[in-house]
Enzyme design. Structure first.
Site, PDB file in Angstrom:
ATOM      1  N   ARG A 105       0.856  -1.201   0.000  1.00 48.35           N
ATOM      2  CA  ARG A 105       0.000   0.000   0.000  1.00 48.35           C
ATOM      3  C   ARG A 105       0.881   1.236   0.000  1.00 48.35           C
ATOM      4  O   ARG A 105       1.735   1.391   0.861  1.00 48.35           O
ATOM      5  CB  ARG A 105      -0.873   0.043   1.259  1.00 48.35           C
ATOM      6  N   THR A 109      -1.265   7.446  -0.542  1.00 52.23           N
ATOM      7  CA  THR A 109      -2.585   7.283  -1.185  1.00 52.23           C
ATOM      8  C   THR A 109      -3.350   6.085  -0.619  1.00 52.23           C
ATOM      9  O   THR A 109      -4.560   5.980  -0.839  1.00 52.23           O
ATOM     10  CB  THR A 109      -2.416   7.049  -2.698  1.00 52.23           C
ATOM     11  N   ASP A 201       0.315  -3.310  12.048  1.00 40.44           N
ATOM     12  CA  ASP A 201       0.784  -3.699  10.714  1.00 40.44           C
ATOM     13  C   ASP A 201       1.156  -5.185  10.730  1.00 40.44           C
ATOM     14  O   ASP A 201       2.137  -5.585  11.365  1.00 40.44           O
ATOM     15  CB  ASP A 201       1.999  -2.836  10.325  1.00 40.44           C
ATOM     16  N   ASP A 204       4.740  -6.156   9.495  1.00 35.68           N
ATOM     17  CA  ASP A 204       5.778  -5.785  10.465  1.00 35.68           C
ATOM     18  C   ASP A 204       5.751  -6.716  11.670  1.00 35.68           C
ATOM     19  O   ASP A 204       6.807  -7.084  12.208  1.00 35.68           O
ATOM     20  CB  ASP A 204       5.585  -4.337  10.934  1.00 35.68           C
TER      21      ASP A 204
END
Ligand code: PRP
Ligand code: URA
Length: 210
Positions: A105, A109, A201, A204
């Site tokens: 991603r 944006t 995340d 991560d």
């Protein structure tokens, strides 16, 4: 949309998900939990596999018994975080082939950017399970499925661990033919399109890259 989406409410899944969400859970345990939840989800998502009867002999007598009727599967993790779900799926279905789609991603944006795509050459004969722990805006899942559909597989299912309501809506509207399975539907997203309460995340946390 109700029939298209399965949200698991199994106590084992909810228990493991609580530990995944916990900010104090480190990468080793997080990875183990992703695998365990994926295995439980695989069990449910393969419930409709067709069976055929075969003749076998038990130590007691001859009998007829059932095996999976030669259905060919392909697992397609969306890189990176989808990789965390792959080993558990392969443990359940070792004969499945594996494709990879690389998407990240864009931080500004939040739109997915494709960087890798390698699918099994016989994917048109296969039922595809797309794997990604997080369904946030839905952009990554929608794009990955658009890419896979160009190769015309038999069918596509999407398995994620946490979904936002917005992601479920976007994905089911974009791909009404794709069955969606998730372990939990959360409340929404923050201004950076992270799921709330979510787990942060996923990539991560799986790979320890924060
Ligand atoms: C995460 C996640 C999904 C995507 C979901 O990947 O694994 O692929 O975000 O968000 P969306 O529904 O809004 O598209 P990320 O882009 O962080 O890449 P990574 O797996 O490489 O960390
Ligand atoms: N990707 C993640 O890894 N987590 C989110 O909450 C949203 C997208």
């Amino acid at each position: 949309m109700e029939n298209q989406v399965t949200i698991f409410d199994h106590p084992l899944i909810q228990h493991k998900l609580t530990h995944m969400r916990d900010v104090n859970t480190g990468s080793k345990l997080f990875r183990e939990l992703v695998s365990e939840v994926s295995m439980l989800m695989c069990y449910e998502a393969t419930r409709d596999l067709p069976l055929k009867e075969v003749e076998i002999e038990t130590p007691m007598m001859k009998t007829k018994s059932k095996v999976i009727a030669g259905r060919k599967l392909a697992f397609v993790p969306i890189l990176r975080a989808g990789l965390g779900m792959l080993d558990a799926m392969l443990e359940m279905v070792p004969a499945a082939k594996v494709g990879h789609i690389g998407l990240y991603r864009d931080e500004e944006t939040h739109e997915p950017v494709e960087y890798y795509n390698k699918l099994p050459s016989d994917i048109e004969e296969r039922d595809v399970f797309v794997l990604d722990p997080m369904l946030a805006t839905g952009g990554s899942a929608i794009d990955a499925i658009n890419i896979i559909k160009k190769s015309k597989p038999n069918s596509i299912k999407f398995l994620c661990i946490i979904a936002s309501p917005e992601g479920i809506k976007a994905l089911t509207e974009a791909h009404p033919d794709v069955q969606v399975f998730c372990a939990a539907k959360d409340d929404g997203m923050n201004e950076n399109c992270y799921i709330l309460p979510g787990l942060g995340d996923a990539g991560d946390r799986i790979f320890g890259t924060k």
